[in-house]
Scaffold this active site. Structure first.
Site, PDB file in Angstrom:
ATOM      1  N   CYS A   1      -9.345  -0.112  -5.890  1.00  0.00           N
ATOM      2  CA  CYS A   1      -8.478   0.813  -5.152  1.00  0.00           C
ATOM      3  C   CYS A   1      -7.492  -0.035  -4.362  1.00  0.00           C
ATOM      4  O   CYS A   1      -7.869  -1.080  -3.836  1.00  0.00           O
ATOM      5  CB  CYS A   1      -9.320   1.659  -4.195  1.00  0.00           C
ATOM      6  SG  CYS A   1      -8.333   2.732  -3.124  1.00  0.00           S
TER       7      CYS A   1
ATOM      8  N   CYS B   1      -6.783   8.838  -3.628  1.00  0.00           N
ATOM      9  CA  CYS B   1      -7.577   8.775  -2.405  1.00  0.00           C
ATOM     10  C   CYS B   1      -6.610   9.170  -1.299  1.00  0.00           C
ATOM     11  O   CYS B   1      -5.644   8.447  -1.027  1.00  0.00           O
ATOM     12  CB  CYS B   1      -8.088   7.357  -2.206  1.00  0.00           C
ATOM     13  SG  CYS B   1      -8.903   7.115  -0.620  1.00  0.00           S
TER      14      CYS B   1
ATOM     15  N   ARG C   1     -14.901  11.067   2.462  1.00  0.00           N
ATOM     16  CA  ARG C   1     -15.303   9.770   3.028  1.00  0.00           C
ATOM     17  C   ARG C   1     -15.277   9.769   4.550  1.00  0.00           C
ATOM     18  O   ARG C   1     -14.260  10.084   5.169  1.00  0.00           O
ATOM     19  CB  ARG C   1     -14.404   8.659   2.505  1.00  0.00           C
ATOM     20  CG  ARG C   1     -14.733   7.327   3.173  1.00  0.00           C
ATOM     21  CD  ARG C   1     -14.015   6.160   2.579  1.00  0.00           C
ATOM     22  NE  ARG C   1     -14.306   6.028   1.185  1.00  0.00           N
ATOM     23  CZ  ARG C   1     -13.403   5.742   0.250  1.00  0.00           C
ATOM     24  NH1 ARG C   1     -12.158   5.579   0.579  1.00  0.00           N
ATOM     25  NH2 ARG C   1     -13.753   5.628  -0.997  1.00  0.00           N
TER      26      ARG C   1
ATOM     27  N   CYS D   1      -1.341   2.687  14.551  1.00  0.00           N
ATOM     28  CA  CYS D   1      -1.693   1.531  13.728  1.00  0.00           C
ATOM     29  C   CYS D   1      -1.396   0.181  14.394  1.00  0.00           C
ATOM     30  O   CYS D   1      -0.250  -0.126  14.723  1.00  0.00           O
ATOM     31  CB  CYS D   1      -0.940   1.611  12.404  1.00  0.00           C
ATOM     32  SG  CYS D   1      -1.402   0.258  11.312  1.00  0.00           S
TER      33      CYS D   1
ATOM     34  N   CYS E   1       4.080  -4.687   9.742  1.00  0.00           N
ATOM     35  CA  CYS E   1       4.524  -3.590   8.877  1.00  0.00           C
ATOM     36  C   CYS E   1       5.759  -2.933   9.487  1.00  0.00           C
ATOM     37  O   CYS E   1       5.797  -2.661  10.692  1.00  0.00           O
ATOM     38  CB  CYS E   1       3.407  -2.564   8.716  1.00  0.00           C
ATOM     39  SG  CYS E   1       3.882  -1.197   7.635  1.00  0.00           S
TER      40      CYS E   1
ATOM     41  N   CYS F   1       3.832   3.920  12.410  1.00  0.00           N
ATOM     42  CA  CYS F   1       2.681   4.816  12.592  1.00  0.00           C
ATOM     43  C   CYS F   1       2.047   4.539  13.968  1.00  0.00           C
ATOM     44  O   CYS F   1       1.600   3.417  14.223  1.00  0.00           O
ATOM     45  CB  CYS F   1       1.661   4.594  11.477  1.00  0.00           C
ATOM     46  SG  CYS F   1       2.409   4.587   9.828  1.00  0.00           S
TER      47      CYS F   1
ATOM     48  N   CYS G   1     -11.667  -1.935  -2.200  1.00  0.00           N
ATOM     49  CA  CYS G   1     -10.355  -1.407  -1.826  1.00  0.00           C
ATOM     50  C   CYS G   1      -9.545  -2.507  -1.148  1.00  0.00           C
ATOM     51  O   CYS G   1     -10.079  -3.231  -0.301  1.00  0.00           O
ATOM     52  CB  CYS G   1     -10.509  -0.233  -0.860  1.00  0.00           C
ATOM     53  SG  CYS G   1     -11.667   1.007  -1.456  1.00  0.00           S
TER      54      CYS G   1
HETATM   55  S1  SF4 Z   1      -0.619   2.743   8.716  1.00  0.00           S
HETATM   56 FE1  SF4 Z   1      -0.044   0.746   9.551  1.00  0.00          FE
HETATM   57  S2  SF4 Z   1       0.063  -0.585   7.751  1.00  0.00           S
HETATM   58 FE2  SF4 Z   1       0.109   1.514   6.986  1.00  0.00          FE
HETATM   59  S3  SF4 Z   1       2.265   2.051   6.818  1.00  0.00           S
HETATM   60 FE3  SF4 Z   1       1.629   2.716   8.879  1.00  0.00          FE
HETATM   61  S4  SF4 Z   1       2.102   0.962  10.207  1.00  0.00           S
HETATM   62 FE4  SF4 Z   1       2.133   0.198   8.097  1.00  0.00          FE
END
Ligand code: SF4
Length: 353
Positions: free
Chosen positions: A134, A194, A266, A66, A59, A63, A103
């Protein structure tokens, strides 16, 4: 004060009001949350969703929590967009195990034109199985939100993660405002929201308050509010962040329940690290939805049968969805009964009433 007098919904919680809830003696807070919960939902009932990663890793977003971010080396096995057939066979399996919502999560900044039609097919297929659908696909355009709505998508997941003030220390590649814009596009297209956040990322209590205030300012409140506990993954910048006090997490659930009394709250990622007693207190605090299945996107989730054993011990039933047609409901029930007979793992407390 902006209050919907019929349902007692309030959209303008002040920081001081929310702080006062956090400051309540623990038992008073839980009692208040459980009382509000019972005024709005059936007691002892929890909605069950299953989550599948339909595109994993690489991705472009950063984040910090993540393992799917391409910015960190977490040795995660990357996968391209899953085939529609594979997704539908997983959805069918989830339904046979009692899930009412399926989901699908894709690690994208936004869906590409090439992949989007396949996602639409997945949604149509999941709906035709009699499940609620979802998806979480990242930032959406107006057109994409409309197309998702046209195929009957029930929920779009897009989390705010934390307070606006703390957000920049977690994510730099997508702004808070971009998230709010996607959320309002989804809302305008008639899809249910959500939206929640992650606790235990090193934020202060005022950030948890800030997040809950943002969520409760949405009109209507998000129908589903996932409250996640950070799952620390080796290789991410958050691998060694300090643990959040479990009671503080339970308090956050209780305050979310009080502020958004008709939303499903949740108990989401991080359940693997919680013992049964802590999960029970989260249900007492008003959590009434869980993810069910062995994997929550890319991190472990309590095995499905452990969840059912816990529900058995607590006398909790799984919620049946109103969105299912009579025919689909009947089919789902028959399938559940068959499953019970086969492996005796499924428990329905109402059968003993
Ligand atoms: S949480 Fe993970 S998958 Fe979602 S946008 Fe951020 S880096 Fe990408």
């Amino acid at each position: 004060m902006s209050v919907n007098s019929t349902l007692g919904l309030k959209y303008d919680w002040t920081e001081a009001e929310v702080q006062a809830l956090f400051n309540l003696p623990f038992m008073d807070l839980l009692f208040q949350a459980q009382t509000i919960h019972r005024n709005n939902f059936k007691a002892n009932e929890v909605q069950v969703s299953t989550l599948m990663s339909i595109k994993t890793g690489a991705c472009p977003e950063d984040c910090k929590y993540c393992p799917q971010s391409g910015h960190y080396n977490t040795e995660l096995e990357k996968e391209k967009l899953a085939e529609v057939e594979k997704v539908l066979s997983e959805a069918s399996r989830a339904k046979s195990k009692g899930a009412t919502r399926f989901c699908m999560g894709a690690a994208w900044k936004h869906p590409s034109e090439k992949d989007f039609p396949y996602v639409l097919e997945m949604i149509k297929g999941v709906k035709s199985l009699g499940l609620e659908s979802c998806v979480t696909l990242g930032t959406l355009s107006d057109k994409q939100a409309e197309m998702l709505s046209d195929v009957g998508l029930d929920y779009y997941n897009h989390n705010l993660d934390t307070s606006p003030e703390f957000y920049d220390s977690i994510i730099t590649t997508r702004s808070y405002q971009e998230r709010l814009d996607t959320l309002s596009r989804v809302r305008d297209s008639g899809i249910k929201l959500c939206c929640g956040g992650i606790m235990g990322m090193g934020e202060e209590q005022r950030d948890r308050i800030g997040l809950l205030r943002q969520l409760s300012q949405m009109t209507p409140h998000p129908e589903s509010v996932p409250i996640n506990m950070l799952v620390k993954v080796e290789g991410t910048p958050m691998a060694n962040v300090d643990d959040l006090e479990p009671f503080e997490f339970i308090r956050t659930i209780a305050v979310a329940r009080i502020m958004m009394p008709t939303s499903h709250v949740r108990l989401s990622a991080g359940r693997e690290g919680m013992n049964e007693q802590m999960q029970a207190l989260c249900f007492m605090a008003g959590a009434n939805s869980i993810f069910y299945g062995e994997k929550l996107l890319t991190t472990p989730n309590p095995e499905a049968h452990k969840d059912m054993q816990l529900f058995d011990k607590l006398g909790i039933n799984t919620e049946k969805t109103e969105a299912l047609s009579d025919e689909a409901e009947k089919e789902a029930l028959l399938s559940q009964v068959k499953q019970q007979q086969e492996d005796k793992l499924f428990y329905d407390a109402s059968a003993n009433a």
